[in-house]
Enzyme design. Structure first.
Site, PDB file in Angstrom:
ATOM      1  N   GLU A   1      25.795  48.392  43.044  1.00 36.85           N
ATOM      2  CA  GLU A   1      24.570  49.151  43.303  1.00 36.85           C
ATOM      3  C   GLU A   1      24.885  50.441  44.050  1.00 36.85           C
ATOM      4  OE1 GLU A   1      21.737  46.586  45.295  1.00 36.85           O
ATOM      5  OE2 GLU A   1      22.366  44.907  44.051  1.00 36.85           O
TER       6      GLU A   1
ATOM      7  N   TYR B   1      27.052  38.533  46.009  1.00 33.27           N
ATOM      8  CA  TYR B   1      26.400  39.578  46.803  1.00 33.27           C
ATOM      9  C   TYR B   1      27.293  40.806  46.988  1.00 33.27           C
ATOM     10  CZ  TYR B   1      22.024  37.239  48.090  1.00 33.27           C
ATOM     11  OH  TYR B   1      20.766  36.675  48.068  1.00 33.27           O
TER      12      TYR B   1
END
Length: 215
Positions: free
Chosen positions: A156, A149
């Protein structure tokens, strides 16, 4: 992204097993191609080779929002919507709009984080629905997110930040919108992370109780 599915009929179960198998296979292709290309030719060629496949594989995941809305799976609608929409933003509004951003290593690290997560998740659900629950896969499903994550989210955010420059040249309001997305990424990431933490505690507690019962 999704909790353990709870099919109500054999037809629904068959559909979910097939969906998860196909999804695991599609993401396995992305993982294998991305790693091979990074090692053999460098991250700058990843998008040209697997970008379209990734874009449409992720787009298919829109049906998971419907799964959640219709009660096909026990998954919170909000967290499912948030994760699917954030990925669609990356593959369509960011990378598809500005393909040169995919030359960055952040694109490859994002795909690796996504694909490892999804291969584990979809394989876990496919086997779970089939009555199988390998301990190693359960452990991977509820522990690898600690690393994957943060890697995915950092990648991102890096791509979104990099997109603010070409976006501003196209339309200054796009730059403002992207900064707005970055602003909500932190609380959004917190929601997803704590959701997985809660699931992990529940599953690990159940696994421990089963182990003690078997002794």
């Amino acid at each position: 992204m999704a909790s353990a599915p709870a099919p109500k009929s054999s037809l629904q179960m068959g559909y979910l097993v097939l969906y998860n198998i196909l999804s695991a296979t599609a993401w396995s292709v992305i993982l294998g191609r991305t790693v091979a290309l990074c090692v053999l030719r460098g991250p700058q060629v990843v998008y040209e080779d697997i970008g379209e496949w990734t874009k449409w594989t992720q787009t298919v995941a829109i049906v998971e929002i419907l799964h959640s809305l219709l009660g096909v799976v026990r998954a919170p609608v909000f967290t499912t919507l948030m994760q699917v929409s954030s990925r669609l933003l990356l593959v369509w509004a960011i990378v598809d709009s500005f393909p040169f951003l995919a030359f960055s290593p952040f694109y490859s690290s994002m795909l690796i984080a996504w694909s490892v997560t999804e291969v584990i998740r979809y394989s876990f659900f496919a086997l779970n629905l089939s009555g199988l629950r390998p301990a190693f896969l359960t452990w991977l499903r509820y522990n690898t997110f600690f690393v994957l994550y943060p890697v995915g989210i950092f990648s991102e955010c890096s791509l979104i930040y990099m997109a603010t420059v070409p976006a501003a040249l196209r339309n200054p309001l796009e730059k403002v919108a992207l900064y707005g997305v970055l602003f909500i990424y932190v609380p959004g990431a917190y929601v997803l992370y704590t959701h997985m933490m809660a699931q992990r505690r529940k599953v690990m507690r159940g696994s421990k109780a089963q182990g003690e019962k078997a002794q």
